[in-house]
Design an enzyme around this catalytic site. Structure first.
Site, PDB file in Angstrom:
ATOM      1  N   GLY A 151       0.923  -0.756  -0.001  1.00 48.57           N
ATOM      2  CA  GLY A 151      -0.097  -0.109  -0.091  1.00 48.57           C
ATOM      3  C   GLY A 151       0.677   1.556  -0.209  1.00 48.57           C
ATOM      4  O   GLY A 151       1.259   1.787  -1.010  1.00 48.57           O
ATOM      5  N   CYS A 152       1.046   1.978   1.058  1.00 48.81           N
ATOM      6  CA  CYS A 152       1.590   3.325   1.546  1.00 48.81           C
ATOM      7  C   CYS A 152       2.770   3.052   0.606  1.00 48.81           C
ATOM      8  O   CYS A 152       3.668   4.176   0.324  1.00 48.81           O
ATOM      9  CB  CYS A 152       1.618   3.958   2.757  1.00 48.81           C
ATOM     10  SG  CYS A 152      -0.431   3.384   2.704  1.00 48.81           S
ATOM     11  N   VAL A 153       3.704   1.696   1.773  1.00 47.64           N
ATOM     12  CA  VAL A 153       5.334   1.737   1.162  1.00 47.64           C
ATOM     13  C   VAL A 153       5.373   1.776  -0.775  1.00 47.64           C
ATOM     14  O   VAL A 153       6.482   2.219  -1.189  1.00 47.64           O
ATOM     15  CB  VAL A 153       5.939   0.762   1.633  1.00 47.64           C
ATOM     16  CG1 VAL A 153       7.845   0.606   1.087  1.00 47.64           C
ATOM     17  CG2 VAL A 153       6.006   0.660   3.094  1.00 47.64           C
TER      18      VAL A 153
END
Length: 209
Positions: A151-153
């Protein structure tokens, strides 16, 4: 991924190394209680990844390498600042301003001189001044630790390379709620957007600054 997948990608020129640059910063992505507490709707067991990440953060601190922590936080009670994304996952309702969920996990050991970047979406670059902060410091390499890998990584790594930075994703210091999603994200990132590196080589690189 199977060996056949790796071979096929390599034959077609994917997965070449970008390499570490000269001036790094560490992006500690979303190590907040809402993600590191397995009891929370968006949480999972990230104890091992956090331990490795803290070691890297300490190496960066000792070398004077800038560290930026990110967190997801929504300030409007109706989640209007989450946009359409807030409709996709019910757990977003737990990430409200003032809640324990949006506080950095104490194990990160954030220091007063380490900036905390509040974001609303997956990428740390989207809707923030992150790129300007990095450029003003002459940063050419971003070392990524945190969650979640898929996701955010991943979103931050993709945006990093699109902004002209060298994204280095530390394999042992990023985690996900799904082991399968974690493995697939690392494979995909290394083939197309970033270098997936080890904690050992990253620590050596940071200590050499």
């Amino acid at each position: 991924m199977t060996q056949t997948d790796a071979e096929r990608f390599a034959e077609r020129g994917f997965g070449r190394l970008i390499g570490f640059g000269r001036t790094p910063a560490v992006l500690s992505i979303d190590f907040i209680n809402g993600f590191t507490d397995p009891a929370m709707p968006l949480g999972s067991d990230l104890d091992a990844e956090l331990t490795v990440a803290v070691g890297l953060l300490d190496a960066a601190r000792a070398a004077g390498v800038p560290i930026i922590h990110t967190l997801v936080r929504y300030d409007e009670q109706d989640l209007a600042d989450a946009g359409v994304w807030g409709l996709k996952q019910g757990g977003a309702a737990t990430l409200t301003a003032g809640s324990h969920a949006v506080e950095l996990d104490q194990r990160v050991g954030r220091r007063p001189d380490e900036h905390v970047l509040v974001k609303k979406y997956a990428s740390a670059f989207f809707g923030t001044d992150l790129s300007s902060r990095l450029v003003s410091r002459g940063v050419d390499t971003v070392v990524l630790v945190g969650c979640t890998t898929s996701g955010c990584v991943r979103a931050t790594a993709v945006d990093a390379v699109q902004h002209g930075f060298r994204p280095m994703v530390v394999a042992e210091a990023v985690g996900d709620r799904s082991a399968a999603a974690h493995r697939q994200a690392l494979f995909d990132l290394h083939q197309k957007y970033a270098d997936v590196v080890t904690a050992a080589e990253t620590t050596e690189y940071l200590r050499a600054r």
